[in-house]
Structure formats: C-alpha cells, structure tokens
Design an enzyme around this catalytic site. Structure first.
Site, PDB file in Angstrom:
ATOM      1  N   GLN A  47       0.727  -1.070  -0.211  1.00  0.00           N
ATOM      2  CA  GLN A  47       0.017   0.091   0.011  1.00  0.00           C
ATOM      3  C   GLN A  47       1.013   1.218  -0.130  1.00  0.00           C
ATOM      4  OE1 GLN A  47      -2.500  -1.805   3.523  1.00  0.00           O
ATOM      5  NE2 GLN A  47      -4.022  -0.172   2.395  1.00  0.00           N
ATOM      6  N   ARG A 103       4.535   0.427  12.304  1.00  0.00           N
ATOM      7  CA  ARG A 103       4.224  -0.984  11.987  1.00  0.00           C
ATOM      8  C   ARG A 103       3.908  -0.915  10.382  1.00  0.00           C
ATOM      9  NH1 ARG A 103      -1.622  -3.126  10.733  1.00  0.00           N
ATOM     10  NH2 ARG A 103      -0.996  -5.293  10.673  1.00  0.00           N
ATOM     11  N   HIS A 147       1.018  -9.654   4.517  1.00  0.00           N
ATOM     12  CA  HIS A 147      -0.033  -8.716   4.482  1.00  0.00           C
ATOM     13  C   HIS A 147      -0.788  -8.728   3.153  1.00  0.00           C
ATOM     14  CE1 HIS A 147      -1.484  -4.869   6.695  1.00  0.00           C
ATOM     15  NE2 HIS A 147      -2.392  -4.972   5.528  1.00  0.00           N
ATOM     16  N   ASN A 196      -1.593 -10.868   8.634  1.00  0.00           N
ATOM     17  CA  ASN A 196      -2.724  -9.718   8.778  1.00  0.00           C
ATOM     18  C   ASN A 196      -3.925 -10.250   8.398  1.00  0.00           C
ATOM     19  OD1 ASN A 196      -3.207  -6.640   9.152  1.00  0.00           O
ATOM     20  ND2 ASN A 196      -4.002  -7.013   7.225  1.00  0.00           N
ATOM     21  N   GLU A 197      -4.979 -10.035   9.289  1.00  0.00           N
ATOM     22  CA  GLU A 197      -6.270 -10.292   8.945  1.00  0.00           C
ATOM     23  C   GLU A 197      -6.542 -11.501   8.170  1.00  0.00           C
ATOM     24  OE1 GLU A 197      -7.693  -5.647   8.894  1.00  0.00           O
ATOM     25  OE2 GLU A 197      -7.723  -6.762   7.058  1.00  0.00           O
ATOM     26  N   ASN A 338      -7.416  -5.190  14.147  1.00  0.00           N
ATOM     27  CA  ASN A 338      -7.828  -3.750  13.550  1.00  0.00           C
ATOM     28  C   ASN A 338      -8.991  -3.569  13.679  1.00  0.00           C
ATOM     29  OD1 ASN A 338      -5.132  -4.290  12.702  1.00  0.00           O
ATOM     30  ND2 ASN A 338      -5.495  -5.304  10.702  1.00  0.00           N
ATOM     31  N   TYR A 340     -12.336  -0.919  13.401  1.00  0.00           N
ATOM     32  CA  TYR A 340     -13.097   0.137  12.745  1.00  0.00           C
ATOM     33  C   TYR A 340     -14.572   0.330  12.762  1.00  0.00           C
ATOM     34  CZ  TYR A 340      -8.484   0.388   9.960  1.00  0.00           C
ATOM     35  OH  TYR A 340      -7.453   0.540   9.363  1.00  0.00           O
ATOM     36  N   GLU A 404      -4.797  -1.423  14.050  1.00  0.00           N
ATOM     37  CA  GLU A 404      -5.174  -0.271  13.023  1.00  0.00           C
ATOM     38  C   GLU A 404      -6.578   0.238  13.640  1.00  0.00           C
ATOM     39  OE1 GLU A 404      -6.105  -1.501   9.247  1.00  0.00           O
ATOM     40  OE2 GLU A 404      -4.045  -2.883   9.035  1.00  0.00           O
ATOM     41  N   TRP A 451      -4.110   4.061  11.882  1.00  0.00           N
ATOM     42  CA  TRP A 451      -4.236   3.673  10.287  1.00  0.00           C
ATOM     43  C   TRP A 451      -4.501   5.053   9.753  1.00  0.00           C
ATOM     44  CZ3 TRP A 451      -1.929   0.058   7.430  1.00  0.00           C
ATOM     45  CH2 TRP A 451      -2.060   0.194   6.024  1.00  0.00           C
ATOM     46  N   GLU A 458      -5.439   2.473  -0.881  1.00  0.00           N
ATOM     47  CA  GLU A 458      -6.385   1.504  -0.085  1.00  0.00           C
ATOM     48  C   GLU A 458      -6.883   0.478  -0.730  1.00  0.00           C
ATOM     49  OE1 GLU A 458      -6.928   2.076   3.079  1.00  0.00           O
ATOM     50  OE2 GLU A 458      -5.748   3.884   3.388  1.00  0.00           O
ATOM     51  N   PHE A 467      -6.921   7.995   4.664  1.00  0.00           N
ATOM     52  CA  PHE A 467      -7.025   7.665   6.267  1.00  0.00           C
ATOM     53  C   PHE A 467      -5.791   8.471   6.772  1.00  0.00           C
ATOM     54  CE2 PHE A 467      -9.696   4.503   4.845  1.00  0.00           C
ATOM     55  CZ  PHE A 467     -10.208   4.022   5.763  1.00  0.00           C
TER      56      PHE A 467
END
Length: 511
Positions: A47, A103, A147, A196-197, A338, A340, A404, A451, A458, A467
């Site tokens: 990213q 990070r 990631h 990640n995720e 993370n 949101y 995040e 984040w 994104e 962001f």
C-alpha cells in the site's frame, strides 16, 4: 485502510462517530496509560512502498488484480506514496510526530521474489535500511510478515493459499520466508505479526470473489475465476492458521532465546450488534462474533474451532489433528486487532433463498441493506470497549495490540491539501479515550496504532479515500507530504499534551 471493510458494500464510507465523555477528556494525557504502552501508526508494503517493478521485486496477487483493472477506482499501487524512495524523510517525520513505533510489512515478492529460494539483495538492503533508520530515531519497528501480498508465482504454481500444497508445501514456503525475516532482521525487530487479517482475506478472495484471486460460486459473485464459496474460505483460513503456528513454532525453537522477540497474529475486529431488538437478531450478533473473532481466537486459545461453527458448517470445516491442535493452541504472545466498524446483523433462516451456502449463510446473518446501499457504516468508541471486554471474558484476557484504527474521508483534489481534518482528530481522540477506559477496566492492551501514518493505496478504495495523519499529493512526481490537523493533534498528545484540545498552533511537522 488495510482492513477489508467493504467486502459487502463496495461504496464510499460515511462515518458516524459517537462522542464518549465518561470523564473530563482534557484531563487525560499519555502519561495516564501504562508505563510501557506504545503509541504508533502504520502502513503495509504493497500500500505504501511503490517501486513495484524495481530492484528485483516481482508481482504479488494484488499487483495482478489491480493491473487487470479490478481495483475500486481502477488505480494501482505501482508508485503509491513511494516510501521505497522516501523512507528517510518519512522516518524523520515520524520522529517529529513523536511516534513510539511504526508498524509496516515486509513484501514477500520484494524479499524473495520467486516465493522460495534466494533472497533478493536489494530487498534485503531496503528493509535493513528502513529498520536501521527507525531505530536510529528511537522508533520501534513492528513488522508484519504476510499482509495479503502473496507472490503471484506461488498462485500460478499451485493455487496459492487454497491448494493442499499450502499446508504441505507452501506452509514450508511461508515458514522459509518467515525464517529469512527472523534471520535477517530479528536482531532488531522484537514485535512480529505472522499474518494480517486471516479472518477476512478468505472471504474477499474465496467467498465473495471481490478480491484476489477472485474465487466464488453462484450466486455470490460475478466474473470469478472459479471457486466454491461453501468450502474454500474455510480451507484457506485453516491453511493460514497452520502457517501462523508453524512460524511461531520456528521462532520459539530457533530464535526466541537469542532474539527475545514476541510473536502474534492480527485479526480484523469488526464488532457485531443486532440490527433490531429481537431475540433472533441478538442471537445472530453473538453468533457472528463467534464466526468472525472466534474463527481464529477459539483455536488459538482452546485448540479447535468454535462449537457454533462446528455445528453449522459441519464437515466443510477442516479438522485439526491432535498434533496440529497442540501446535496452534497458545501459538501467540499477543493478538493484534484492526478495529473500525460496528456491523449490525439480522438473523435469517437457514435454507432460505436469502441464505446461500457460504460463510455468512452458515452464520445465518445478513447486513441491513438500508445502510449498505448508501455506503454508510457505523462507528462508535464503545464498540472498541465491547471488543476488548469480549476478549477478556471469552479468551482469557490476552495481551492485545490495536494495530489499526482510523478515519476515512474522501479525496477532494486540491482543496484537500489544506490539511483540515478535525473530524479525524476528534474520531481518534474518542477511541483513545475508550481504550484508556478498557485498560482501567482490566483489559491487557499494550499499544495503539493509527491507520495510517500517511495516505496510501487503500485496498478497497484505491486513492478515492484517505486515512493518513499526513497527506500525500498522489498527483505530484515527488509525492509531496503535508501535515493535517490530526497529525498536529497526535503529535501534541504524544509529546505530553492533553487528549481533547487540538493544538493548531504547533510548529509544522513537514518542513
């Protein structure tokens, strides 16, 4: 943001941030947090780095996806914020802001371009230089190993995360890649995230087909490259969990004694609430939190998938051998989240036309269309508190890092570059305060990362949503950085100021 927040609603984000005022907010400073609590900001390699075809880097599945025109706004991350060429200036900016930690992730296709085998000297040099620069400025490097950016060559060779070779072979490929990271950088990196995720990548890539490698089955998506939405998300998640456990086992056996680092995994932390006051929707919210969070937390803490998933998914849900269960259980020193969104869910009957056989169908939930069709999402600081309380009560209060948390607004051309984002600063203030209250209530939270440190590509929105604490002019050749109000606020707080006031008169961070 790195989080895949629009898998079910690929539209713009409209944020509604509730204000939490349980105490006089202006009295809260960073000194009120535990002594070793870490404040930082983050990004990920694909990213932010750019330099997509430079110095030996080869494509990832996200390069292929965006070059085929599938990104939200038709753009790619070939250049993005170009941190590959500007990392020294960025680290200076982090230092001025007062970050404790940064990070970031290591791009597998940059470090080991062929997926396995030789390390790319230029990739090794870049990450060594970035880590050294961070440490020189007193900033902790917190590194994510994987990631989303799987090397395309492994996808082409045996189907990537889906193939049984992932468990038997690519797990070895992944573990060898993790080994190269530990060996090359572990003398300086003390905080590692394996994946990640992993509780959302299987949904976007293998259920809805909205993300690479675009696999799904009717009626859940269009223009997919094949797939089976009823089985593949569970297989991919299982492989990711086993790969995580393999990397942790390797680190503990080979590196822990000499390097002294910590290993963890970072999950997406949506918090699910009922859409209505009915008993059915209340049960659906509980069920969905088990599907979403328990999918990984339950095996990490108890060695198997949640009972509700076992009963609803049946033999489509992979099983652990006794050896695998033992290896997965307690394979973490911390868990990252993370966070949101609040997701409102409505219960739907099993076997209905509304309920295809996939992950969400198995959970028997739907998201109310009145918000989804408008691209609206709901946020409120209390949801972070509920998430942390849930982890405390259901999973033994593990050490948690909020990896995040951030606020999106629409890119607005030249008018955006005035840097006036007071809404973002207010949003972050409210969440930092909610985090403080959770710690006061006994949650073992160790750190908080905004984040994102600066604007990036994104995954869901391309460059249409931003962001960043710091803005990036994506239209300028030099990718000019500029400060926003939120960067000044965060800097003031990190340098000892009170939480609530936004210090508009501070010295500019970008000179």
């Amino acid at each position: 943001m790195a989080v895949l927040t629009a898998l079910i609603f690929p539209f713009s984000v409209v944020v509604f941030a509730a204000v939490l005022t349980p105490r006089h907010a202006s009295a809260l400073t960073r000194q009120d947090f535990p002594e070793r609590f870490v404040f930082g900001a983050g990004s990920s390699a694909y990213q932010v780095e750019g330099a997509a075809a430079e110095d030996g880097r080869r494509p990832s599945i996200w390069d292929t996806f965006t070059h085929q025109g599938y990104s939200f706004d038709g753009t790619t991350a070939d250049v993005s914020a170009d941190q590959y060429h500007h990392y020294k200036d960025d680290v200076k900016l982090m230092h001025k802001m007062g970050l404790d930690a940064y990070r970031f992730s290591i791009a597998w296709p940059r470090l080991i371009p062929d997926g396995r085998g030789k390390i790319n000297p230029k990739g090794l040099e870049y990450y060594n230089n970035l880590i050294d620069e961070l440490i020189l400025h007193g900033i902790q490097p917190h590194v994510t190993i994987y990631h989303f950016d799987l090397p395309q060559v492994l996808q082409d060779e045996y189907g990537g995360l889906l193939s049984p070779r992932f468990m038997m072979c690519c797990s070895e490929d992944y573990t060898a890649y993790a080994d190269a990271c530990f060996q090359s950088f572990g003398d300086r990196v003390k905080h590692w995230v394996t994946v990640n995720e992993p509780n959302i990548e299987p949904i976007g890539g293998y259920d809805t087909g909205s993300n690479p490698p675009r696999r799904c089955s009717y009626p859940l998506g269009a223009d997919c490259t094949g797939g089976n939405s009823s089985t593949e998300p569970y297989i991919v998640a299982h492989h990711l969990l086993l790969a995580h456990a393999s990397a942790v086992s390797l680190y503990r056996e080979k590196y822990k004694a000499t390097q002294g680092g910590q290993m963890g995994i970072t999950l997406l932390g949506w918090w699910h609430e009922p859409a209505t006051n009915t008993v059915q929707d209340a049960a659906a919210a509980v069920r969905m939190n088990d599907f979403h969070i328990g999918w990984f937390m339950y095996p990490l803490v108890y060695g198997d998938y949640p009972p509700v998933m076992r009963s609803r998914v049946g033999d489509r849900l992979p099983s652990f051998t006794a050896q695998e269960s033992e290896k997965v259980c307690e394979s973490f020193d911390f868990v990252g989240f993370n966070h949101y969104l609040i997701m409102r869910v409505r219960s739907i009957g099993t076997g209905s036309s509304q309920n295809p056989v996939d992950y969400y169908g198995d959970a028997a939930v739907e998201y109310p269309s009145k918000d989804i069709s408008k691209g609206e999402v709901e946020t409120a600081p209390w949801s972070l508190g509920k998430l942390l309380e849930h982890l405390k009560l259901s999973y033994g209060n593990p050490p948690v890092w909020i990896h995040e948390n951030g606020y999106a607004d629409a890119a607005a051309g030249e008018a955006e570059y005035d840097g006036d984002d007071h809404d973002r600063a207010e949003f972050l203030q409210d969440y930092v305060e909610a985090l403080y209250l959770s710690i006061r209530n006994g949650s073992d939270a160790r750190g908080y990362f905004v984040w994102s440190f600066m604007d990036v590509f994104e995954y869901l929105f391309g460059y249409s949503m931003r962001f960043g604490l710091c803005g990036v002019d994506m239209n300028s050749q030099g990718r000019t950085r500029y400060e926003r109000s939120s960067a000044r606020w965060y800097s003031g707080f990190l340098h000892g100021g009170e939480l609530r006031p936004i210090a508009q008169s501070q010295k500019s961070l970008v000179e």
